[in-house]
Design a protein around this motif. Structure first.
Motif, PDB file in Angstrom:
ATOM      1  N   ARG A  78       6.217 -25.595  13.147  1.00 44.25           N
ATOM      2  CA  ARG A  78       7.426 -26.001  12.436  1.00 44.25           C
ATOM      3  C   ARG A  78       7.450 -25.336  11.068  1.00 44.25           C
ATOM      4  NH1 ARG A  78       8.830 -30.125   8.925  1.00 44.25           N
ATOM      5  NH2 ARG A  78       6.732 -30.969   8.957  1.00 44.25           N
ATOM      6  N   VAL A  79       8.567 -24.750  10.703  1.00 45.20           N
ATOM      7  CA  VAL A  79       8.709 -24.082   9.411  1.00 45.20           C
ATOM      8  C   VAL A  79       9.194 -25.081   8.385  1.00 45.20           C
ATOM      9  CG1 VAL A  79       9.917 -22.298   8.143  1.00 45.20           C
ATOM     10  CG2 VAL A  79       9.191 -21.855  10.485  1.00 45.20           C
ATOM     11  N   LEU A  80       8.473 -25.176   7.281  1.00 47.73           N
ATOM     12  CA  LEU A  80       8.869 -26.051   6.197  1.00 47.73           C
ATOM     13  C   LEU A  80       9.836 -25.324   5.290  1.00 47.73           C
ATOM     14  CD1 LEU A  80       5.360 -27.524   5.296  1.00 47.73           C
ATOM     15  CD2 LEU A  80       7.083 -28.487   6.804  1.00 47.73           C
ATOM     16  N   ARG A  81      10.758 -26.067   4.712  1.00 49.35           N
ATOM     17  CA  ARG A  81      11.726 -25.470   3.803  1.00 49.35           C
ATOM     18  C   ARG A  81      11.627 -26.124   2.432  1.00 49.35           C
ATOM     19  NH1 ARG A  81      15.993 -22.682   6.359  1.00 49.35           N
ATOM     20  NH2 ARG A  81      15.857 -22.717   8.607  1.00 49.35           N
ATOM     21  N   ALA A 124      14.490 -19.464   6.243  1.00 46.94           N
ATOM     22  CA  ALA A 124      13.158 -19.204   6.764  1.00 46.94           C
ATOM     23  C   ALA A 124      13.044 -17.760   7.215  1.00 46.94           C
ATOM     24  CB  ALA A 124      12.860 -20.138   7.935  1.00 46.94           C
ATOM     25  N   ILE A 151       2.919 -18.936  10.353  1.00 47.45           N
ATOM     26  CA  ILE A 151       2.410 -20.112   9.660  1.00 47.45           C
ATOM     27  C   ILE A 151       3.567 -20.872   9.021  1.00 47.45           C
ATOM     28  CG2 ILE A 151       0.172 -19.048   9.197  1.00 47.45           C
ATOM     29  CD1 ILE A 151       1.134 -18.475   6.352  1.00 47.45           C
ATOM     30  N   ARG A 152       3.299 -22.119   8.643  1.00 45.14           N
ATOM     31  CA  ARG A 152       4.290 -22.909   7.920  1.00 45.14           C
ATOM     32  C   ARG A 152       4.312 -22.467   6.459  1.00 45.14           C
ATOM     33  NH1 ARG A 152       2.161 -28.748   8.572  1.00 45.14           N
ATOM     34  NH2 ARG A 152       0.265 -27.626   8.012  1.00 45.14           N
ATOM     35  N   GLN A 164       6.530 -22.953   2.427  1.00 47.47           N
ATOM     36  CA  GLN A 164       7.570 -23.506   1.573  1.00 47.47           C
ATOM     37  C   GLN A 164       8.118 -22.359   0.735  1.00 47.47           C
ATOM     38  OE1 GLN A 164       8.675 -26.516   1.784  1.00 47.47           O
ATOM     39  NE2 GLN A 164       7.161 -28.125   1.515  1.00 47.47           N
ATOM     40  N   VAL A 221       1.884 -21.913   0.870  1.00 47.81           N
ATOM     41  CA  VAL A 221       1.290 -22.209   2.172  1.00 47.81           C
ATOM     42  C   VAL A 221       0.051 -23.063   1.969  1.00 47.81           C
ATOM     43  CG1 VAL A 221       2.113 -20.039   3.165  1.00 47.81           C
ATOM     44  CG2 VAL A 221      -0.171 -20.157   2.176  1.00 47.81           C
ATOM     45  N   GLU A 222      -0.375 -23.730   3.034  1.00 50.14           N
ATOM     46  CA  GLU A 222      -1.635 -24.449   3.002  1.00 50.14           C
ATOM     47  C   GLU A 222      -2.783 -23.448   3.010  1.00 50.14           C
ATOM     48  OE1 GLU A 222      -2.627 -27.365   2.524  1.00 50.14           O
ATOM     49  OE2 GLU A 222      -1.057 -28.793   3.082  1.00 50.14           O
ATOM     50  N   ASP A 251      -4.260 -22.523   6.330  1.00 52.91           N
ATOM     51  CA  ASP A 251      -3.473 -21.719   7.267  1.00 52.91           C
ATOM     52  C   ASP A 251      -3.722 -20.223   7.116  1.00 52.91           C
ATOM     53  OD1 ASP A 251      -2.303 -23.875   8.501  1.00 52.91           O
ATOM     54  OD2 ASP A 251      -0.493 -23.845   7.265  1.00 52.91           O
TER      55      ASP A 251
END
Length: 231
Positions: A1-4, A11, A25-26, A28, A52-53, A56
């Motif tokens: 899932r892509v975070l916004r 995205a 990767i996810r 922001q 990103v985390e 990740d």
């Protein structure tokens, strides 16, 4: 899932990147995300700033210092297993300067550059240091996160945020390898003689060594070889 981000920045679609096999990767998206990174050789690559985390990201080494089997070996001209490199990572982790990990037009410094699947193409040492700072609960990690928040970067929802530059646009495997090599040419840690030889060998045309006739490089028989190297 892509975070916004709260601003609902668009995205990055996998089709825009091309070439990477792993899932994206996810991330922001950061405010005013689009930019260009320039290598010492003058190559310009479009990038997009994002959060990103840390977990990740696929760095050249695992957090315990071993070679990361998930990382493409041909993309890393540095041997991060060297003791001096491990010590450097520890030092950077303790002394993280958030301003040096922010926006930069240079591919060799600033926020690490990563592909859509999280593979680190420039800044493996920086990523390893940031992750180490977070993992050890260092004060530098807290200061780094607070700095990102103070600059308006969307850290909410991320436990260990890292500001990166997501490389956009298509690169062939050869172009990607060349970009990674160029982006690592000038960094805080010099290449060892072996690493330099490996990087230089990758840059040579495939048939160049066929021109070498043996003996002294400046011998008459090797003139074609020398001329080709200079060109």
């Amino acid at each position: 899932r892509v975070l916004r981000s709260p601003a609902e920045a668009p995205a990055i679609e996998p089709a825009e990147i091309g070439g990477e096999a792993r899932a994206p990767i996810r991330f922001q998206p950061a405010p005013d995300p689009d930019d260009v990174a320039i290598t010492p050789a003058g190559r310009e690559v479009p990038v997009r700033y994002a959060l990103v985390e840390a977990s990740d990201l696929v760095a050249s080494q695992t957090d315990d210092g071993r070679t990361n089997p998930r990382y493409p070996a041909e993309m890393q001209p540095r041997d991060r297993g060297r003791g001096v490199s491990a010590l450097q990572v520890q030092r950077i982790a303790q002394e993280l300067n958030p301003r040096l990990l922010d926006r930069s037009p240079r591919a060799t410094d600033g926020a690490p550059i990563v592909s859509q699947d999280g593979t680190v193409e420039s800044g493996n040492g920086r990523v390893l240091a940031i992750r180490q700072a977070y993992g050890r609960g260092l004060e530098s990690a807290r200061a780094y996160r607070e700095y990102l928040a103070s600059q308006g970067y969307p850290v909410d929802g991320l436990s260990q945020p890292v500001l990166v530059r997501l490389r956009t646009g298509d690169l062939s495997p050869q172009e990607r390898q060349a970009f990674t090599r160029e982006a690592n040419e000038r960094d805080t840690l010099d290449l060892s003689a072996t690493e330099r030889a490996m990087a230089d060998a990758e840059a040579l045309p495939g048939d160049l060594l066929d021109l070498y006739r043996g003996g002294d490089v400046d011998a008459a028989a090797n003139r074609d070889f020398v001329r080709a190297c200079i060109e």
